[in-house]
Design an enzyme around this catalytic site. Structure first.
Site, PDB file in Angstrom:
ATOM      1  N   ASP A   1       0.842  -1.201   0.000  1.00 18.41           N
ATOM      2  CA  ASP A   1       0.000   0.000   0.000  1.00 18.41           C
ATOM      3  C   ASP A   1       0.876   1.249   0.000  1.00 18.41           C
ATOM      4  OD1 ASP A   1      -2.409   1.419   0.085  1.00 18.41           O
ATOM      5  OD2 ASP A   1      -2.399   1.527   2.270  1.00 18.41           O
TER       6      ASP A   1
ATOM      7  N   ASN B   1     -10.283  -2.152  -6.383  1.00 18.39           N
ATOM      8  CA  ASN B   1      -9.377  -1.468  -7.316  1.00 18.39           C
ATOM      9  C   ASN B   1      -9.891  -1.572  -8.739  1.00 18.39           C
ATOM     10  OD1 ASN B   1      -6.438  -2.686  -5.552  1.00 18.39           O
ATOM     11  ND2 ASN B   1      -7.592  -0.807  -5.222  1.00 18.39           N
TER      12      ASN B   1
END
Length: 258
Positions: A39, A88
């Site tokens: 991340d 995503n």
């Protein structure tokens, strides 16, 4: 000359510190399965004033490969990388998603040359290029060209923990007669029907970027996992950060819910 000298001293201190951390790790209590939530790539690209967000994704992918090498050096058996979630796929703009898909395809090609690779996730909504890359991995894994001791790398792509559990329950419902379902829907049967069926649950989950949440990552498998959250953004992850996480795990007393 002064700048070079300073860099040399910094590198020496870093190497000494890394050896110190390695010496503090209890090698008899290493995690068998480590998961990494990669991340902070987009924040890194903005911080570094890069023109393209994809520069952050590519830097993060490179660091993920470094992470695999670090795990391999410690003979960790299984590593899972959380690379692309269902969210995503739904929420990233087309250009960023296309760039990210290319980065992940390049990562798949690189990783599959050295380690056994499993896809953890659904291919249903994946772009064709990415789906084809994962199909190629399946073919190469079937050739058994890896040694028995080769580390297994799970790539969580098109992954959602909720969807995984839902799909597992559907498989069970479609496999057994309705009258047998009350007895067949057990923890063991559900685990066997997950994307990770047959693999051990992660002992340690590491997340970069300072966020302290799982983001729909392995909610079922992480019940007894230990967690380690790093402030470093994905591309800034260092080996000493990894070694600190492993050291921390190796000296913990795991209760497994007791």
């Amino acid at each position: 000359m002064g700048g070079k000298m300073l860099r040399s001293v910094s590198e020496l201190i870093y190497k000494v510190y890394a050896r110190y951390l390695l010496g503090q790790i209890n090698l008899n209590n290493l995690p068998g399965h480590v998961a990494l939530i990669v991340d902070g790539n987009r924040r890194w690209a903005r911080k570094e004033k890069r023109d393209r967000i994809s520069d952050g994704h590519r830097a993060g992918a490179g660091k993920a490969v470094d992470f695999l090498h670090w795990c391999d050096e410690l003979d960790i058996n299984i590593v899972t990388l959380y690379l692309l979630s269902n969210d995503n796929l739904k929420n990233r703009n087309r250009q960023e998603l296309n760039d990210l898909v290319q980065v992940i395809c390049d990562l798949i090609a690189q990783v599959s040359k050295r380690w056994k690779v499993n896809h953890v996730g659904s291919c249903e909504n994946l772009p064709e290029l990415l789906g084809n890359s994962l199909e190629g991995v399946k073919s190469s894994t079937k050739t058994n060209r890896y040694s028995e001791r080769s580390m297994t790398v799970n790539l969580a792509i098109g992954y959602s923990g909720r969807a995984e559990i839902t799909e597992a329950v559907r498989k069970i419902v479609n496999t057994y007669p309705i009258g047998d379902l009350p007895e067949k829907i057990t923890e063991e049967v559900i685990s066997a029907n997950l994307y990770t069926g047959g693999l051990s649950d992660p002992d340690l989950i590491i997340r970069t970027s300072g966020e302290q949440r799982l983001s729909d990552f392995m909610p079922w498998q992480s019940t007894h996992s230990e967690f380690y959250f790093l402030e470093a953004l994905g591309p800034d992850l260092r080996k000493v950060d990894f070694l600190r996480a492993i050291r921390d795990f190796s000296i913990r007393r795991r209760s497994f819910g007791a």
